[in-house]
Scaffold this motif. Structure first.
Motif, PDB file in Angstrom:
ATOM      1  N   UNK A   1       7.007  -2.010  -4.225  1.00 59.13           N
ATOM      2  CA  UNK A   1       6.020  -2.002  -5.319  1.00 59.13           C
ATOM      3  C   UNK A   1       4.584  -1.998  -4.797  1.00 59.13           C
ATOM      4  N   UNK A   2       4.344  -1.141  -3.822  1.00 58.04           N
ATOM      5  CA  UNK A   2       2.988  -0.838  -3.316  1.00 58.04           C
ATOM      6  C   UNK A   2       2.382  -1.921  -2.419  1.00 58.04           C
ATOM      7  N   UNK A   3       3.173  -2.906  -1.986  1.00 59.02           N
ATOM      8  CA  UNK A   3       2.619  -3.867  -1.024  1.00 59.02           C
ATOM      9  C   UNK A   3       2.446  -3.193   0.326  1.00 59.02           C
ATOM     10  N   UNK A   4       3.371  -2.312   0.663  1.00 60.30           N
ATOM     11  CA  UNK A   4       3.265  -1.540   1.907  1.00 60.30           C
ATOM     12  C   UNK A   4       3.675  -0.095   1.621  1.00 60.30           C
ATOM     13  N   UNK A   5       3.181   0.821   2.467  1.00 64.36           N
ATOM     14  CA  UNK A   5       3.503   2.244   2.319  1.00 64.36           C
ATOM     15  C   UNK A   5       4.149   2.769   3.603  1.00 64.36           C
TER      16      UNK A   5
END
Length: 518
Positions: free
Chosen positions: A112-116
């Motif tokens: 959920x967009x904490x890391x890519x």
């Protein structure tokens, strides 16, 4: 709010701006949306506290729990629970020149967009509707690139010194003379960073015992510069001349707080084009008020220089005014000129003073020579000194693209803010869930857009912001408009009711301001 001014005394051309009222139902649903997100945010924080959900945000160490909090509570709450869910809409990695089309590195997130994670795939030929490349000078081929490459081989990339020491090159001198001639002022000075041009020079111009009158929607660099100066700051409503005149009157009648002494200086801070609203400053009226009340005017032309006026000389030329009426003309090279840095233009005494007392002049490293050459070549092209009419054609093409794109979006039923001649085109989204959805849906269709929400805008006025360029062809714009229309139907973004109500403020004349209260 629709504002149409055509006053023969001050305005030499029609001045059309529209700020359509937010529909009541949309406003209520937007607040409800933020309320639901906030409730779920508190629920998730509760789950993180009891280790039910993994906590990935930055927190104080256990032994620091009794210290003063390092992170602001609400800002941190907003970041981890609202912003994080749509973070994929920002900081997208570009791997090409930011021209009319760009290449973008594909990335995915499994938390959920904490890391890519980067997939290794490059998405090709995305139509770029977000960069400030107004005149299309951000390019990897052509006169500007060739000139910059030649200077790079002769001077190198860096100067490694400030202008006051060993970093004053002949190219810097050439650039400043050219900029002064382009603006029609006595002298000019160039800086390596546009943001610092405002934040470091305003404190050199005003200080304690001075008054700054600032538009409520001024850029963060102007706000920071005003705060660093130590001067008293008062805010007037955006582009509202009654509000500005009331502050000027009060400042002159009452003077400084407690002592009632006259202010040492009164400085009005405005922008040429406001980068979030797409509105153009009502400069003829501001200048009339400035002259009437004997104050100084600081004009930030970051977005308007190159993008407005028949010769690309900004908002002063756009209104047919004299540069002598503006005390401090500031602008940046980062947008219309496809480079980096900023400038200040004005009287020779002003520039000589800033060369000595400006922090940017004394402590900052000089501009990179290839960047300087990019600016010199692009300015000469705009002025027609390269022997071609390419620059003039680009300025005209930008104006045509702007009017066409704005007209088509309004016909589709979107609420569009700003002036009809502004290449900054805000399309209102309002609801928080539609910020991320619009950015993602447009990227699926190979259109790169910028979406903006709180705190860069008021909490219920989230928007997509398009920036037009002379490099956009009609085919590109038609493709983008077709996809925007499709996504607008999908996300139900066509809120416009065409209900335009007149602004409270009126064209300037000697009686208007005497009889009207704020």
């Amino acid at each position: 709010i629709n504002h149409i001014v055509h006053n023969g005394g001050l305005y030499k051309r029609p001045f059309n701006e529209a700020f359509e009222e937010t529909p009541m139902l949309v406003a209520v649903l937007t607040y409800v949306g933020y309320g639901v997100l906030t409730l779920f945010g508190y629920l998730r924080d509760f789950m993180r506290q009891w280790k039910i959900e993994k906590c990935q945000n930055a927190t104080e160490r256990e032994e620091q729990k009794d210290f003063v909090p390092l992170y602001q509570d609400f800002e941190n709450f907003y970041n981890r629970n609202l912003y994080m869910r749509i973070r994929d809409s920002w900081n997208r990695p570009i791997c090409s020149v930011p021209g009319a089309k760009v290449d973008m590195m594909e990335r995915v997130s499994h938390d959920y967009n904490w890391t890519f994670t980067y997939t290794g795939r490059v998405i090709k030929d995305i139509i770029n509707m977000g960069s400030y490349n107004y005149l299309g000078f951000a390019q990897k081929a052509g006169a500007c690139q060739e000139a910059a490459a030649k200077v790079l081989s002769q001077y190198g990339a860096g100067v490694c010194s400030s202008r006051q020491e060993m970093g004053n090159l002949d190219k810097h001198e050439e650039l400043e003379k050219l900029v002064a001639r382009f603006l029609g002022v006595e002298s000019a000075m160039a800086y390596g960073m546009g943001f610092a041009t405002n934040s470091m020079n305003i404190p050199a111009l005003v200080g304690k015992g001075c008054l700054i009158l600032s538009d409520e929607l001024n850029h963060a660099s102007l706000v920071l510069g005003a705060r660093l100066s130590g001067a008293t700051i008062r805010i007037f409503k955006h582009n509202n001349m009654q509000s500005l005149e009331k502050l000027l009157k009060d400042a002159i009648v009452h003077g400084q707080p407690r002592t009632r002494r006259p202010w040492k200086k009164i400085l009005i801070l405005v922008e040429g084009i406001y980068s979030m609203e797409g509105s153009i400053v009502r400069l003829p009226e501001v200048i009339a008020l400035k002259k009437k009340y004997k104050s100084y005017l600081y004009l930030d032309e970051a977005h308007s220089i190159g993008a407005l006026g028949p010769g690309g000389r900004g908002v002063v030329e756009y209104f047919g005014l004299s540069p002598e009426d503006v005390d401090v003309m500031m602008g940046t090279f980062t947008k219309s000129f496809g480079a980096a840095g900023g400038y200040i233009g004005g009287k020779k005494e002003l520039i000589d003073y800033l060369r000595t007392y400006s922090h940017s002049a004394a402590y900052a490293t000089s501009m990179s020579p290839p960047v300087v050459e990019q600016i010199i070549t692009s300015v000469k092209c705009i002025m027609g000194e390269d022997g071609t009419t390419i620059g003039e054609a680009r300025v005209q093409q930008l104006a045509e693209n702007t009017r066409y794109f704005r007209r088509r979006l309004k016909e589709m039923g979107f609420i569009i803010y700003g002036n009809e001649d502004s290449p900054v085109v805000p399309l209102m989204l309002y609801m928080p869930a539609k910020i991320g959805a619009f950015g993602r849906e447009m990227l699926k269709r190979n259109i790169g857009v910028v979406v903006v929400g709180f705190p860069a805008t008021p909490i219920i006025e989230s928007r997509a912001r398009f920036c037009l360029s002379a490099a956009h062809t009609k085919e590109m714009l038609d493709t983008a408009l077709k996809e925007i229309n499709e996504v607008g139907d999908l996300l139900q973004l066509k809120y416009s009711r065409r209900r335009l109500v007149p602004l409270l403020d009126r064209p300037f004349d000697e009686t208007t301001y005497e009889e009207t209260e704020d």
